[in-house]
Design a protein around this motif. Structure first.
Motif, mmCIF file in Angstrom:
data_model
loop_
_atom_site.group_PDB
_atom_site.id
_atom_site.type_symbol
_atom_site.label_atom_id
_atom_site.label_comp_id
_atom_site.label_asym_id
_atom_site.label_seq_id
_atom_site.Cartn_x
_atom_site.Cartn_y
_atom_site.Cartn_z
ATOM 1 N N ARG A 286 -34.209 58.568 86.694
ATOM 2 C CA ARG A 286 -34.252 57.320 85.933
ATOM 3 C C ARG A 286 -33.962 56.113 86.821
ATOM 4 N NH1 ARG A 286 -32.106 58.901 79.806
ATOM 5 N NH2 ARG A 286 -33.119 60.960 79.772
ATOM 6 N N ALA A 287 -33.083 56.286 87.797
ATOM 7 C CA ALA A 287 -32.837 55.207 88.761
ATOM 8 C C ALA A 287 -34.089 54.937 89.588
ATOM 9 C CB ALA A 287 -31.666 55.583 89.669
ATOM 10 N N GLU A 288 -34.780 55.988 89.964
ATOM 11 C CA GLU A 288 -36.034 55.830 90.710
ATOM 12 C C GLU A 288 -37.069 55.097 89.856
ATOM 13 O OE1 GLU A 288 -38.838 58.867 93.198
ATOM 14 O OE2 GLU A 288 -38.774 59.156 91.036
ATOM 15 N N PHE A 289 -37.125 55.418 88.558
ATOM 16 C CA PHE A 289 -38.056 54.748 87.649
ATOM 17 C C PHE A 289 -37.823 53.238 87.664
ATOM 18 C CE2 PHE A 289 -38.787 52.927 83.417
ATOM 19 C CZ PHE A 289 -40.113 53.252 83.202
ATOM 20 N N ILE A 290 -36.573 52.828 87.618
ATOM 21 C CA ILE A 290 -36.246 51.403 87.625
ATOM 22 C C ILE A 290 -36.797 50.740 88.882
ATOM 23 C CG2 ILE A 290 -34.325 49.762 87.760
ATOM 24 C CD1 ILE A 290 -32.758 51.735 85.938
ATOM 25 N N GLN A 291 -36.670 51.406 90.014
ATOM 26 C CA GLN A 291 -37.202 50.855 91.256
ATOM 27 C C GLN A 291 -38.724 50.767 91.232
ATOM 28 O OE1 GLN A 291 -35.177 49.476 93.520
ATOM 29 N NE2 GLN A 291 -33.563 50.071 92.062
ATOM 30 N N LEU A 292 -39.381 51.754 90.624
ATOM 31 C CA LEU A 292 -40.847 51.724 90.524
ATOM 32 C C LEU A 292 -41.303 50.559 89.651
ATOM 33 C CD1 LEU A 292 -41.841 55.489 90.136
ATOM 34 C CD2 LEU A 292 -42.027 54.049 92.168
ATOM 35 N N VAL A 293 -40.576 50.292 88.574
ATOM 36 C CA VAL A 293 -40.929 49.157 87.718
ATOM 37 C C VAL A 293 -40.834 47.855 88.510
ATOM 38 C CG1 VAL A 293 -40.317 47.863 85.640
ATOM 39 C CG2 VAL A 293 -40.220 50.359 85.626
ATOM 40 N N LYS A 294 -39.804 47.724 89.323
ATOM 41 C CA LYS A 294 -39.648 46.517 90.143
ATOM 42 C C LYS A 294 -40.802 46.384 91.138
ATOM 43 C CE LYS A 294 -34.578 46.389 89.840
ATOM 44 N NZ LYS A 294 -33.292 46.513 90.574
ATOM 45 N N LYS A 295 -41.215 47.492 91.727
ATOM 46 C CA LYS A 295 -42.346 47.455 92.662
ATOM 47 C C LYS A 295 -43.633 47.048 91.953
ATOM 48 C CE LYS A 295 -40.373 50.967 95.736
ATOM 49 N NZ LYS A 295 -40.486 52.346 96.261
ATOM 50 N N ALA A 296 -43.860 47.616 90.766
ATOM 51 C CA ALA A 296 -45.061 47.268 90.004
ATOM 52 C C ALA A 296 -45.061 45.793 89.639
ATOM 53 C CB ALA A 296 -45.145 48.133 88.748
ATOM 54 N N GLN A 297 -43.892 45.275 89.330
ATOM 55 C CA GLN A 297 -43.771 43.859 88.984
ATOM 56 C C GLN A 297 -44.172 42.980 90.162
ATOM 57 O OE1 GLN A 297 -39.742 42.639 87.987
ATOM 58 N NE2 GLN A 297 -40.499 41.259 86.400
ATOM 59 N N LEU A 298 -43.735 43.361 91.365
ATOM 60 C CA LEU A 298 -44.091 42.589 92.561
ATOM 61 C C LEU A 298 -45.579 42.711 92.871
ATOM 62 C CD1 LEU A 298 -41.080 43.394 94.921
ATOM 63 C CD2 LEU A 298 -41.601 41.213 93.813
ATOM 64 N N ILE A 299 -46.121 43.912 92.742
ATOM 65 C CA ILE A 299 -47.550 44.115 93.007
ATOM 66 C C ILE A 299 -48.380 43.301 92.023
ATOM 67 C CG2 ILE A 299 -49.419 45.815 92.989
ATOM 68 C CD1 ILE A 299 -47.292 47.900 93.841
ATOM 69 N N GLY A 300 -47.949 43.272 90.764
ATOM 70 C CA GLY A 300 -48.664 42.499 89.757
ATOM 71 C C GLY A 300 -48.680 41.015 90.082
#
Length: 640
Positions: free
Chosen positions: A622-636
Motif C-alpha cells: 500500500r505504501a508502494e501504491f501511494i508512490q505510484l499515484v504520485k508518479k502518475a500525477q507527475l507524468i500526467g
C-alpha cells in the motif's frame, strides 16, 4: 372535477414544454487520420446535464440533449479526450479523435542491431520428445536459420544480419468500459471472478519508467485485486465466504458504491496435497534480456525452495522446438533442479504451442489420484512458430484442462510483451496470471502467496447480483469487462469461469444510482420501454442479493451460496480500511484509463484515500501504491 382537468392539462403542458426543450443529436466517432470507426467511445455532455451514451461498432451514437449551444466530450481507449462545440440548430456531428502515441520504453528504444543472439547453422537435431536425465546446456543452439526477425545469426564467417529499426509490439486486448444499466430493465449482473493481478504490476513497470501506461493495459479489477485484504476466512463447509457493504461513491457523491468481497479458506501448507509441477520455460531469442530469462531463473529458484520432498518438478523448454530439460524430480533434490534451471540459455524462434503440448504430456504422465497438477508457463508471450494463434492455443488448453491439469502463466519483459495472449491462456487453463516485473513480485507469487498460486480450492466461481429496483435505479460494474457472462451462464455448469486459490480474496465494486437520486434520471442508455409493466417488488432496505456458484476442484457440479446486502448509508471515510483501499485502487485505475466515469476524483483524492487505508501494511504494497499515484500525477502534468 374541473380542478382535476385543469391539473391534468397543466401537466400535459409541462411535459410538452420539457420535450420541446430537448433535441436528439446523432453522430459518428472516428479516427482523425484514417476515419476508421471507433466503437465503445463514451459521449457525454461536458457541462449542463448528465446525458451520456456510447458508440456502436460502426462508431454511431444517438444522444438526447437540451436545446441551445453545448459541448460534447468523447473518451475512448488509446485516444485523446476530444471536445466538440455544438451550435443550437445542429443535429448531426462527426467527432474526430486523435490517437495517443505511447512513447517507446527507454530500454526498448534501440535499434534491432543491438539485440544479438548467436547461433550456428548446421543440421538441426530431432526435436526432443522423450525425458532426458541430462540437462541441456543450450537447448536451441542449432540452426536459427533466420527464423527470428531482427535476431542476428552467426553464419560462421563473422557476418551477422539484423535489420535496423525501432520496435515496440506490446499487445493488449481492448477494454470497453461497463456502462450503467437500469435495474428495472436489467436487474441481473453476472460475471466470473478474477484473481489475476498482472495488470497492476505491468502498470507499475510503466510508471516506474516515467511512462503513462496504455489505457488497455489498465484493467481496473486487477488493480483492485492486487492488494491483500483482511477478510475473515470461511468457517462453514464452503471453501469461500461472501461479504457485502456500501458507502457513498467518492468520484460521484450523488451515487453509492457497493463492495462485494470473497475470501478463500486458508490451509496449512502441511495439509496441502503433493504437487505435480511442470515448469514450461520460454528460452527463445526474445527472452535473451536481463528482465526475462535471468529473472525467470531467479523467480523459479524462489519457488524451488518452497518444495517438499513429496512434490515433483519437471522442466520443459521451448524455442525452435520443445524439449525436456529435467524429468519429473522430487522436491528434495533442489540442487539438481536449480542446476538444470541455471544451465538454460536463450536462442531461436518460439514454438510455444509445441511446448504447451509437451508440458501437458509430462504432467499427465506424472499425475496421481490426489496430486495437485499444474503447469507454470514463463514467457513474454511472443509465440511465432507452431500453434500460435489465439484460437488454436485456446482449443488446446480447453481440451487438456479436462484432465485436471491447470495452467498458470507468468509474463516477463517489455517491448514485445503479449499481454492479451497470456491472459487468454491463463483464463482458459483454469490458472492465474501474473506479470513479474522484478524479483519482489516473484517472491510474492512463489513465497508469500505460495498456496494461492499453486493450489485451487474452488473452480468455476461465478457471481450473479440481483438489484432491487425499489432502491436501485441503475448500476454499473467497475471493471471485469472481459469477465462478463450471460445471465443464463450462471446456472450452466459447462460454462467455464475463474478459480480461487488458498487464501485468495476477490473484490468487486458496483457504482449504483439510487431511486432517490433525481439527478440520476439523466442516464439514457436506452429509450424507455413502452410495453413493460415496471412493478417494483421487494423491500426498500434490501439493496441487492449476491449469488455465488463454485465447484470443488475434483467435481463437475456447482454449489450455490447467497448473501443479501441491506441498505446502509455511510461516507467512504467511515468505511473499513479494506473498502477504502479497494476504492482508491479503482479510482486510480479509472484515472489512468481516463475513464468517462472517473467523475470528480483527482490524484490528490486518491492519495488521501489510500493514505487513510494504509493500515499495518506488512509487505509495503500500500505504501508502494501511494508512490505510484504520485508518479502518475507527475507524468500526467508532464503530458498536459
Amino acid at each position: 372535477m374541473q380542478k382535476y382537468l385543469s391539473l391534468l392539462l397543466l401537466g400535459c403542458l409541462l411535459v410538452m414544454q420539457a420535450t420541446a426543450q430537448m433535441r436528439t443529436i446523432t453522430g459518428r466517432v472516428q479516427d482523425k487520420k484514417t476515419h476508421a470507426a471507433i466503437s465503445g467511445a463514451v459521449i457525454s455532455l461536458k457541462k449542463g446535464g448528465k446525458a451520456i451514451t456510447h458508440s456502436d461498432q460502426k462508431g454511431r451514437f444517438t444522444l438526447n440533449v437540451p436545446n441551445g449551444p453545448l459541448t460534447l466530450e468523447a473518451i475512448a481507449a488509446d485516444y485523446q479526450t476530444t471536445t466538440l462545440q455544438i451550435t443550437a440548430g445542429l443535429s448531426s456531428v462527426v467527432i474526430n479523435m486523435q490517437p495517443i502515441l505511447h512513447p517507446v520504453n527507454a530500454k526498448d528504444d534501440r535499434v534491432l542491431e543491438e539485440v544479438i543472439t548467436t547461433g550456428y547453422v548446421h543440421k538441426a537435431p530431432e526435436p526432443l520428445s522423450e525425458p532426458s536425465a541430462t540437462p541441456i546446456a543450450s537447448p536451441m543452439a542449432y540452426s536459427l536459420q533466420g527464423k527470428v526477425a531482427g535476431v542476428a545469426v552467426n553464419y560462421g564467417n563473422g557476418k551477422r544480419r539484423a535489420p535496423a529499426g525501432r520496435f515496440n509490439t506490446e499487445d493488449y486486448s481492448p477494454v470497453t468500459e461497463n456502462i450503467f444499466h437500469a435495474a428495472t430493465d436489467e436487474p441481473l449482473s453476472t460475471f466470473s471472478i478474477d484473481v489475476d493481478r498482472a495488470s497492476y504490476s505491468n502498470v507499475r513497470r510503466f510508471l516506474n519508467q516515467g511512462v503513462q501506461p496504455p489505457q488497455d493495459a489498465v484493467r481496473v479489477e486487477e488493480m483492485i485485486n492486487y492488494f491483500d485484504y483482511n477478510y475473515k476466512s470461511p468457517t462453514g463447509k464452503d471453501p469461500v465466504a461472501i461479504y457485502t457493504d456500501m458507502a457513498v461513491c467518492p468520484w460521484n457523491t450523488s451515487h453509492q458504491l457497493v463492495r462485494i468481497a470473497i475470501k478463500g479458506k486458508d490451509v496449512d501448507a502441511r495439509e496441502l496435497p503433493p504437487s505435480n509441477l511442470v515448469f514450461l520455460l520460454d528460452v527463445s531469442g526474445s527472452m535473451d534480456e536481463e528482465n526475462k530469462l535471468p529473472l525467470v531463473k531467479r523467480a523459479f529458484a524462489a519457488l524451488v525452495q518452497q518444495l517438499r520432498p513429496e512434490d515433483k518438478v519437471a522442466v520443459v523448454v521451448y524455442a525452435g522446438a520443445a524439449g525436456v530439460v529435467l524429468p519429473s524430480t522430487s522436491g528434495s533434490e533442489k540442487k539438481k533442479i536449480l542446476e538444470a534451471m541455471e544451465s538454460l540459455q536463450a536462442g531461436g524462434s518460439t514454438a510455444g504451442g509445441e511446448g504447451i503440448e509437451l508440458a501437458y504430456k509430462i504432467a499427465a504422465e506424472n499425475r496421481s489420484a490426489k496430486s495437485n497438477n499444474r503447469i507454470i508457463l514463463a514467457t513474454d508471450g511472443d509465440f511465432n512458430i507452431g500453434a500460435s494463434s489465439d484460437g488454436a492455443l485456446q482449443r488446446l488448453i480447453e481440451k487438456e484442462r479436462q484432465q485436471g491439469i491447470f495452467l498458470s502463466v507468468l509474463g516477463f519483459g517489455m517491448g514485445n510483451y503479449k499481454d492479451n495472449k497470456l491472459e487468454l491462456l491463463a483464463d482458459k487453463g483454469n490458472g492465474n496470471y501474473a506479470y513479474i516485473d522484478n524479483f519482489e513480485e516473484a517472491r510474492r507469487t512463489f513465497v508469500t502467496e505460495f498456496g494461492g498460486t499453486l493450489f485451487t480450492i474452488a473452480k468455476d466461481v461465478k457471481l450473479q447480483v440481483e438489484f432491487n429496483p425499489a432502491f436501485v435505479q441503475s448500476y454499473r460494474l467497475v471493471g471485469y469487462e472481459n469477465r462478463l457472462l450471460a445471465n443464463e451462464d450462471f446456472n450452466n455448469d459447462k460454462k467455464d469461469a475463474g478459480d480461487m486459490g488458498v487464501g485468495h480474496t476477490v473484490t468487486a465494486l458496483y457504482e449504483i444510482i439510487s431511486t432517490t437520486d433525481k439527478a440520476g434520471k439523466g442516464v439514457n442508455w436506452v429509450d424507455p420501454l413502452k410495453y413493460q409493466q415496471h412493478t417494483v417488488v421487494g423491500h426498500l432496505p434490501e439493496v441487492l442479493t449476491v449469488k455465488l456458484r463454485y465447484k470443488q476442484p475434483q467435481e463437475n457440479k456447482s454449489r450455490l451460496m447467497e448473501q443479501v446486502l441491506p441498505y446502509n448509508r455511510q461516507q467512504i471515510t467511515e468505511a473499513p480500511e479494506d473498502f477504502r483501499m479497494a476504492t482508491a485502487a479503482a479510482a486510480f485505475g479509472q484515472l489512468l484509463r481516463n475513464s468517462a466515469f472517473k467523475g470528480a476524483i483527482t490524484y490528490n483524492d486518491v492519495l488521501q484515500l489510500a493514505s487513510s487505508a494504509k493500515g499495518q501494511d506488512k509487505e509495503g504494497y500500500r505504501a508502494e501504491f501511494i508512490q505510484l499515484v504520485k508518479k502518475a500525477q507527475l507524468i500526467g502534468k508532464d503530458q498536459e
